[in-house]
Structure formats: C-alpha cells, structure tokens
Design a protein around this motif. Structure first.
Motif, PDB file in Angstrom:
ATOM      1  N   GLN A 119     -25.429  -8.652 -14.733  1.00  0.00           N
ATOM      2  CA  GLN A 119     -25.142 -10.363 -15.066  1.00  0.00           C
ATOM      3  C   GLN A 119     -25.434 -10.270 -16.748  1.00  0.00           C
ATOM      4  OE1 GLN A 119     -24.396 -12.914 -13.452  1.00  0.00           O
ATOM      5  NE2 GLN A 119     -24.776 -12.197 -11.416  1.00  0.00           N
ATOM      6  N   SER A 120     -24.642 -11.065 -17.251  1.00  0.00           N
ATOM      7  CA  SER A 120     -24.735 -11.068 -18.722  1.00  0.00           C
ATOM      8  C   SER A 120     -24.615 -12.492 -19.179  1.00  0.00           C
ATOM      9  CB  SER A 120     -23.883 -10.157 -19.686  1.00  0.00           C
ATOM     10  OG  SER A 120     -23.990 -10.312 -20.965  1.00  0.00           O
ATOM     11  N   SER A 121     -25.386 -12.924 -20.280  1.00  0.00           N
ATOM     12  CA  SER A 121     -25.399 -14.453 -20.700  1.00  0.00           C
ATOM     13  C   SER A 121     -25.854 -14.476 -22.169  1.00  0.00           C
ATOM     14  CB  SER A 121     -26.179 -15.330 -19.765  1.00  0.00           C
ATOM     15  OG  SER A 121     -26.120 -16.533 -20.285  1.00  0.00           O
ATOM     16  N   ASP A 122     -25.016 -15.276 -22.841  1.00  0.00           N
ATOM     17  CA  ASP A 122     -25.608 -15.578 -24.430  1.00  0.00           C
ATOM     18  C   ASP A 122     -26.044 -17.039 -24.523  1.00  0.00           C
ATOM     19  OD1 ASP A 122     -24.951 -12.649 -25.212  1.00  0.00           O
ATOM     20  OD2 ASP A 122     -22.946 -13.403 -25.830  1.00  0.00           O
ATOM     21  N   ARG A 123     -27.080 -17.148 -24.940  1.00  0.00           N
ATOM     22  CA  ARG A 123     -27.518 -18.433 -25.430  1.00  0.00           C
ATOM     23  C   ARG A 123     -27.596 -18.615 -26.895  1.00  0.00           C
ATOM     24  NH1 ARG A 123     -32.710 -21.152 -26.536  1.00  0.00           N
ATOM     25  NH2 ARG A 123     -32.587 -23.210 -25.357  1.00  0.00           N
ATOM     26  N   VAL A 124     -26.719 -19.516 -27.400  1.00  0.00           N
ATOM     27  CA  VAL A 124     -26.511 -19.562 -28.736  1.00  0.00           C
ATOM     28  C   VAL A 124     -26.944 -20.884 -29.179  1.00  0.00           C
ATOM     29  CG1 VAL A 124     -24.801 -19.852 -30.660  1.00  0.00           C
ATOM     30  CG2 VAL A 124     -24.377 -18.568 -28.895  1.00  0.00           C
ATOM     31  N   MET A 125     -27.994 -21.087 -30.277  1.00  0.00           N
ATOM     32  CA  MET A 125     -28.545 -22.379 -30.672  1.00  0.00           C
ATOM     33  C   MET A 125     -28.552 -22.357 -32.431  1.00  0.00           C
ATOM     34  SD  MET A 125     -32.030 -22.922 -28.242  1.00  0.00           S
ATOM     35  CE  MET A 125     -32.273 -24.375 -28.914  1.00  0.00           C
ATOM     36  N   THR A 126     -28.395 -23.573 -32.581  1.00  0.00           N
ATOM     37  CA  THR A 126     -28.610 -23.657 -34.229  1.00  0.00           C
ATOM     38  C   THR A 126     -29.892 -23.656 -34.526  1.00  0.00           C
ATOM     39  OG1 THR A 126     -28.863 -26.053 -34.096  1.00  0.00           O
ATOM     40  CG2 THR A 126     -26.716 -25.110 -34.238  1.00  0.00           C
ATOM     41  N   GLN A 127     -30.447 -23.120 -35.703  1.00  0.00           N
ATOM     42  CA  GLN A 127     -31.617 -22.979 -36.083  1.00  0.00           C
ATOM     43  C   GLN A 127     -31.769 -23.478 -37.624  1.00  0.00           C
ATOM     44  OE1 GLN A 127     -33.373 -18.949 -35.863  1.00  0.00           O
ATOM     45  NE2 GLN A 127     -31.969 -18.216 -37.701  1.00  0.00           N
TER      46      GLN A 127
END
Length: 482
Positions: A90-98
C-alpha cells in the motif's frame, strides 16, 4: 629646536614611552577586534536571514492560519483499500499546504500595485507525507473448551472467542517539503537563494510542466540525478536540475512550477506567501504599513522582524559581542587612557629640575606644555600603530580559524520555505539549524577609529602632563638641587 629636544627626550625615556604606548595599544587592539568580530556577526546573521528571506526580498505577506472548527481534526489520516490477498503493498501521499492560510493569487497583483513596491511574486508551500508499506493478513482460529467451565466466547458457552494469529503491518513514513515557484520571475521567491549546480532551472514556458528542481541534500538522500523520475500523489515528475543554497542549508526539498503545486495541494489559484521587493530599501517600514492598511487580514514580515527568530550560538555570540564586548573594550580603553595620563603626569613630576631650568632660561609655560603634549602625541601614535597591528592580527586569526556558529531558525514559530521567509503568525513551529563560519572583517572606518583613539589618548595624556608642567616655577628647580 622642538624636534631635536623631542627626539632626545623620547630616546632617554624609551622604557616609559614603551609602557605608555603598549597600554594604549592594548585598548585600541581590543576595540578593533570587537568591532571586526561584531561586523562578522552581522554578516553571518545577514547570510542566515537571506537563506530564509530570499535574495532581493524585502518583506513577505502571509495570512495567519484560521482556528480549526469545533470537533474538526487537523491530524493526518490515510485511507487504504481493503484487499483479499494475504499480503498487499500500500502507498499513499498526503499533501497539505503549510506556512499559513492560503491567499488568492489575485492578491499578488494587488500587493504589487501598492506604493513603494517594485515587484511581488507568489509561492505555495506544501508538505508531502508519504506512507509506503504492506499489510500481512492474519488467520482467525477459534479455541474449544475441554471442560464444562463457563466460556466467554459463544452465547452457549460451547466455543471460545476467535483469535487472530499472524499478520501485521510494516510501513515507512517519509515527509518532505515542496515549494511552488512562479517560473516567470525566479529572481524573487524560494529559488532566489539557490544556485543550479547540475542541470538547469525552469523556463518561463514551463508554467504547468511536470518537471522539478530538487535541493542537493535531498537529491543525495534519495539518489536523484538529472533525468530521474519520481511520483507525488500519482503524478510523475522529472528532475531537470539540482540546486545548492548560496549559504547555509536549504529547508525546501522539491521545487515545482506553481500551477503544478497548486494542483497537488488542491489549492487552485492560491498561494501561501507573497514575496515583495521595495523600490527603496530605506522605506521598508513605510511600505509595510501601506500593505497592512490597504490589505486587511494579512501579516507583513520584514527582515528586522525575522531577525528576532534567530537563536543558537550565533545569536548568543552576537549579543555578547554587541553588549559585553563593546562595554569591555570601552572600559579597557578608558583605563588605558587614564594609565597613560597618570604615567605622563608622573614622568613630568620627575622632571621638575629640567622644566624649572628651562623656565629659568626663558621658556614660557605654553612652550613647556607643547613639549609635553608633543611627546605624548608621539607615544599615542606609536601605541596606535602597535594597536592596529595587534588588532589586525587578532582579526586575521579569527578569520583563519573561522569558528562555526549555529543558528536556529524559526524557534518562535518560524520555519518556512528554504529561500523563503518564516516567522509570521501563520508559520508552523519548526526549527532549522544552520552552521555559519565566522569571519572578522576590518573596515577602513575601524582603522580610522583606531587612529582617532590613538590621537585622543595622546592628547589626554599630554593635556594632564602639560598642565602639571606649566604650573612649575624656576624656584622648584632650585629647591630640588641637593
């Protein structure tokens, strides 16, 4: 007559002249050393600020992060698809503004139109957290009771509660920072303090191209080279350049065209930071007030604001050099002046017979005073020359050794993008530690100050000694004859 007598008297009293000159020399050398080290501290702090601030950047505009709604969760969450296979990757990217609350891209043009603003560009700061690993499915087995004792499992007490044997999960978590860059104006913004050492930078036509520039440290960690491809949230990017910071270390790992970063962060037409260059660096505070009054809800941060977030040994040493060091040099210098004056006065008192005889021969008091002041001035200039030599030697030694000082950035909620700016209220509380080599440059102003101090020391000592010599009378010389 004045020159001949001056030369003869200094030759007769070499030891006394040398003691006075060395006292002044030590005070002047300390002043030069403290001033040069302070100048080196200022240069080091400027390097640190530029690594955050961006070359040519005078201020940045951000917006504080809004408070989370009641019951809302700001923590990371990852969702994986359930699969029937016993072992599944399994692979997952979590992209958030900072870096604060996102601003509308149209605000960049509004800031650029303010009075005193030469140019403004927007940038988007993202944080990508990648979770990569696999689940191993376990097997459920039920236990059966061998006696008539009460069971906790089934309702009839005939079978035990099912137990899962085997299985588990093994995941790696990798977090890195991404900066969205306005490729049409790279002289201002996150890439301003970076130098492309391999490959090339973005072109103005690559506003939405799937290409990336990575920092040298991140490329080394991931073994990326020009031409290497990597994925972020399923989108494939190709490395076209590797960048090295002009000073310190980069706090951004990956640079993408702004539109691509906006797409990854689900922040279409949004930016987190606006980099501003003023038309006149002396009017930065005025421009800051103009932006704050005309664009409500934003936070404008200048380099002077950001300086307060720099801590560590660099800040400590700078404070010591700026306060304790300067006061110490002033104290030593005053002491050197007093010692020189007292020694000169003492020497005059031992020359009662000489000055009394000169007055008896017709020398006026002003001529005697001029003679003493002349001798003191020569001593002061000799001390100034020795002090400058000692001060230059000390400054050269510091520069040759180049001691390493650490600067912690963003300790008060700063952080932010490499080449960018932190310290605003909307910044995340991160720390970046940078190492800066200390130098001790000596300016012409410092040398001129040393010469001025040497002359002043000679005048002070000569004035006290001359005043005492002028008060002597010919009768004093006769009384001193045994």
């Amino acid at each position: 007559m004045f020159g001949i007598y001056l030369k003869r008297e200094l030759s007769r009293r070499k030891k006394a002249a040398l003691v006075i000159a060395m006292g002044l020399a030590l005070g002047i050398a300390l002043v030069i050393t403290v001033n040069s080290v302070s100048a080196g501290m200022t240069q080091a702090q400027d390097k640190v600020l530029k690594s955050l601030y961006g070359l040519g950047t005078d201020m940045t505009v951000t917006k504080a992060q809004s408070a989370p709604e009641a019951g809302g969760s700001q923590g990371p969450n990852f969702k994986f698809d359930a699969k029937s296979s016993s072992k599944s990757s399994q692979s997952s990217d979590r992209v958030m503004t900072q870096g604060g609350q996102a601003l509308k891209s149209s605000l960049v043009e509004k800031v650029a139109a303010q009075k005193g603003v030469a140019s403004a560009v927007g940038a988007l700061s993202l944080n990508v957290t990648k979770v990569d690993g696999s689940f191993t499915q376990g097997k459920a087995k039920s236990s059966t009771s061998s006696s008539g004792s009460q069971q906790q499992g089934g309702p009839g007490g005939g079978s035990g509660q099912p137990q899962v044997q085997g299985g588990g999960a093994n995941f790696d978590v990798n977090s890195y920072s991404v900066a969205g860059v306005d490729v049409t104006d790279q002289a201002l913004g996150p890439l301003a303090t970076m130098k492309i050492t391999s490959g090339k930078t973005f072109t103005s036509a690559q506003t939405n191209a799937k290409v990336a520039v990575v920092s040298k440290s991140y490329a080394k960690e991931k073994k990326y080279k020009v031409g290497t491809a990597f994925k972020v949230s399923g989108t494939k990017y190709t490395v076209i350049g590797i960048a090295t910071p002009d000073s310190s270390e980069s706090t951004t790992d990956v640079y993408l065209p702004l539109k691509q970063a906006q797409s990854l962060g689900d922040a279409k037409n949004k930016v987190t930071t606006i980099y501003v260059k003023a038309t006149d660096s002396k009017q930065i505070s005025t421009v800051k007030k103009t932006i704050q009054s005309n664009i409500s809800g934003t936070t404008v941060t200048t380099s002077s604001d950001l300086a307060s977030t720099v801590s560590g040994s660099l800040s400590t040493a700078s404070n010591l050099a700026g306060s304790v060091g300067k006061w110490l040099s002033i104290t030593v210098l005053v002491a050197a002046f007093l010692v020189a004056a007292l020694l000169t006065s003492s020497a005059v008192s031992r020359r009662v017979r000489e000055f009394g005889t000169l007055k008896a021969l017709g020398w006026p008091s002003r001529k005697v005073t001029r003679q003493v002041v002349g001798e003191s001035m020569v001593n002061g200039l000799i001390g100034g020359g020795l002090g400058i030599a000692l001060g230059l030697a000390a400054a050269y030694t510091v520069t040759a050794i180049s001691p390493k000082l650490q600067a912690e950035l963003g300790s008060s909620g700063g952080g932010g993008m490499g080449g960018g700016m932190g310290g605003g209220p909307g910044r995340q509380a991160t720390k970046n530690t940078l190492e800066i080599a200390l130098t001790a440059p000596v300016s012409l102003t410092t040398i001129a100050l040393a010469v001025g101090l040497a002359v002043a020391g000679g005048l002070i000592a000569g004035a006290m000694g001359g005043w005492r010599a002028s008060r002597m009378r010919p009768a004093d010389a006769l009384r001193s004859v045994s």
